[in-house]
Design a protein around this motif. Structure first.
Motif, mmCIF file in Angstrom:
data_model
loop_
_atom_site.group_PDB
_atom_site.id
_atom_site.type_symbol
_atom_site.label_atom_id
_atom_site.label_comp_id
_atom_site.label_asym_id
_atom_site.label_seq_id
_atom_site.Cartn_x
_atom_site.Cartn_y
_atom_site.Cartn_z
ATOM 1 N N PRO A 172 15.535 -0.626 -10.675
ATOM 2 C CA PRO A 172 15.592 -1.763 -9.740
ATOM 3 C C PRO A 172 16.960 -1.893 -9.060
ATOM 4 C CG PRO A 172 14.491 -2.407 -11.768
ATOM 5 C CD PRO A 172 15.115 -1.072 -12.026
ATOM 6 N N GLU A 173 18.026 -1.751 -9.853
ATOM 7 C CA GLU A 173 19.352 -1.869 -9.259
ATOM 8 C C GLU A 173 19.658 -0.684 -8.348
ATOM 9 O OE1 GLU A 173 22.679 -3.491 -7.951
ATOM 10 O OE2 GLU A 173 21.092 -4.451 -9.124
ATOM 11 N N GLU A 175 17.536 0.928 -6.500
ATOM 12 C CA GLU A 175 16.837 0.705 -5.232
ATOM 13 C C GLU A 175 17.453 -0.454 -4.456
ATOM 14 O OE1 GLU A 175 12.550 2.628 -6.573
ATOM 15 O OE2 GLU A 175 12.680 0.464 -6.238
ATOM 16 N N ARG A 176 17.960 -1.462 -5.154
ATOM 17 C CA ARG A 176 18.661 -2.534 -4.448
ATOM 18 C C ARG A 176 19.910 -1.990 -3.761
ATOM 19 N NH1 ARG A 176 17.522 -5.474 -9.455
ATOM 20 N NH2 ARG A 176 15.752 -6.889 -9.080
ATOM 21 N N VAL A 179 18.837 -0.302 -0.566
ATOM 22 C CA VAL A 179 18.513 -1.275 0.478
ATOM 23 C C VAL A 179 19.783 -1.927 1.022
ATOM 24 C CG1 VAL A 179 17.303 -3.441 0.954
ATOM 25 C CG2 VAL A 179 16.203 -1.673 -0.443
ATOM 26 N N ARG A 180 20.728 -2.247 0.129
ATOM 27 C CA ARG A 180 21.992 -2.847 0.583
ATOM 28 C C ARG A 180 22.774 -1.882 1.466
ATOM 29 N NH1 ARG A 180 22.391 -4.952 -4.829
ATOM 30 N NH2 ARG A 180 23.888 -3.324 -5.384
ATOM 31 N N ILE A 184 15.868 1.593 4.866
ATOM 32 C CA ILE A 184 14.558 0.936 4.860
ATOM 33 C C ILE A 184 13.701 1.695 3.854
ATOM 34 C CG2 ILE A 184 12.504 0.371 6.209
ATOM 35 C CD1 ILE A 184 14.327 0.335 8.704
ATOM 36 N N ILE A 241 9.913 -4.920 -7.100
ATOM 37 C CA ILE A 241 10.953 -5.916 -6.822
ATOM 38 C C ILE A 241 10.844 -6.384 -5.376
ATOM 39 C CG2 ILE A 241 12.507 -5.004 -8.587
ATOM 40 C CD1 ILE A 241 14.010 -3.517 -6.376
ATOM 41 N N PRO A 242 11.317 -7.604 -5.074
ATOM 42 C CA PRO A 242 11.209 -8.119 -3.697
ATOM 43 C C PRO A 242 11.880 -7.227 -2.664
ATOM 44 C CG PRO A 242 11.820 -9.879 -5.220
ATOM 45 C CD PRO A 242 11.880 -8.606 -6.005
ATOM 46 N N GLU A 243 13.004 -6.612 -3.056
ATOM 47 C CA GLU A 243 13.727 -5.756 -2.102
ATOM 48 C C GLU A 243 12.978 -4.453 -1.807
ATOM 49 O OE1 GLU A 243 16.692 -8.070 -4.606
ATOM 50 O OE2 GLU A 243 14.829 -6.946 -4.929
ATOM 51 N N ALA A 244 12.145 -4.014 -2.735
ATOM 52 C CA ALA A 244 11.412 -2.746 -2.575
ATOM 53 C C ALA A 244 10.080 -2.862 -3.299
ATOM 54 C CB ALA A 244 12.237 -1.579 -3.121
ATOM 55 N N ARG A 268 5.852 -2.348 8.862
ATOM 56 C CA ARG A 268 6.957 -2.746 7.994
ATOM 57 C C ARG A 268 8.333 -2.377 8.555
ATOM 58 N NH1 ARG A 268 5.684 -6.699 5.449
ATOM 59 N NH2 ARG A 268 7.563 -6.378 4.190
#
Length: 305
Positions: A172-173, A175-176, A179-180, A184, A241-244, A268
């Motif tokens: 999760p981190e 992929e965050r 995204v950060r 996309i 997760i919301p970000e991905a 998207r």
């Protein structure tokens, strides 16, 4: 020959359909070399398949939009990463092929990594994937990804319970962070029923042009269907997760699967049409003193056809 001077110009879609029909039929030649009996069984089990005409019209429309997306990615320097996961024989390869079919391979590329080497096995788990992430102006599609650890590696015992747990804590981190960084990130899971996978595997067994697709891992996925199902459910629970978020594409009808996935992918990404200067073909320069050399016959490919 009849005079066509009064004919109305064909709609661009009709023209494209006519111009590329042979190519598309060749790509779409997915019906296996099976006996009539097996073909009948397959058709009887799929009475509501999307008709070819509707499929091609929408595929060409969506592929035109994908070209607009490609132009926008190049123009803006956007970074697009699409992860394709799913059951064996769920059709993700077919979706990837239709997405990239008309795109520039310098912009849109597919990453399908082999099993990790011994050196890669000693590295940080995500390390071998990082070099393949998109740079500005690129679209990258992962045909399987780091989620191997949550699926085949876990089910087949290639990763220990501690390694799997560490993966679930890290991904999760990771992929965050992607995204950060401006990527996309889209994650698709291609889903088929137990019965559909069984049917497709049987088709591959009996089709000499598709037997290469059957690996020992594929065969084990039939034996361990329920274990893969549990692994998939755990993966969704811990990595959606919301970000991905994950997006599930139903794949029992391959044509609907392809269209639905491409339609969703386009929805998207906030792309816009990029204006282009009108292209004008320059005049050829003729040199009156130039004489074309006659090349030896041995350089030419024989005209068998």
């Amino acid at each position: 020959m009849p005079d066509r001077s009064d004919d109305q110009p064909l709609d661009w879609l009709e023209a494209e359909l006519q111009d590329s029909l042979d190519e598309d039929y060749e790509i779409e030649f997915s019906e296996p070399m099976l006996s009539q009996e097996i073909r009948k069984i397959y058709r009887d089990n799929h009475p509501d398949l999307l008709d070819r005409k509707t499929y091609f019209r929408n595929l060409l429309r969506l592929q035109a939009e994908l070209i607009k997306l490609q132009d926008w990615v190049e123009h803006t320097g956007a970074k697009v990463l699409v992860i394709m996961e799913g059951r064996d024989a769920a059709g993700k390869g077919g979706v990837i092929k239709r997405i990239t079919q008309r795109l520039n391979p310098r912009v849109a590329r597919v990453v399908a990594l082999p099993a990790p080497s011994r050196r890669e096995q000693s590295q940080w788990y995500f390390q071998r994937y990082v070099p393949h992430l998109p740079a500005g102006g690129e679209i990258v599609l992962f045909d399987r990804s780091w989620y191997n650890r949550a699926g085949v590696e876990r089910v087949m015992g290639f990763a220990s319970a501690d390694q799997v747990e560490q993966f679930f804590q890290d991904v999760p981190e990771f992929e965050r962070m992607l995204v950060r960084s401006g990527i996309i990130l889209l994650k698709y899971w291609f889903s088929i029923t137990d019965e559909e996978q069984q049917m497709r595997f049987l088709m591959r067994v009996h089709d000499p042009m598709k037997q290469w697709k059957l690996s020992p891992m594929d065969l084990q996925s039939r034996v361990r269907w329920e274990q893969y199902t549990k692994a998939k459910e755990d993966m969704f629970a811990r990595t959606n997760i919301p970000e991905a978020p994950w997006y599930i594409v139903e794949g029992n009808d391959k044509k609907r699967e392809r269209l639905n996935c491409i339609e969703h992918l386009l929805s998207r990404i906030p792309y816009t049409e990029v204006p282009h200067e009108k292209v004008a073909l320059p005049d050829r320069v003729y040199n009156p003193d130039y004489e074309r050399r006659v090349l030896p016959d041995a350089l030419y490919v024989p005209k068998v056809y």
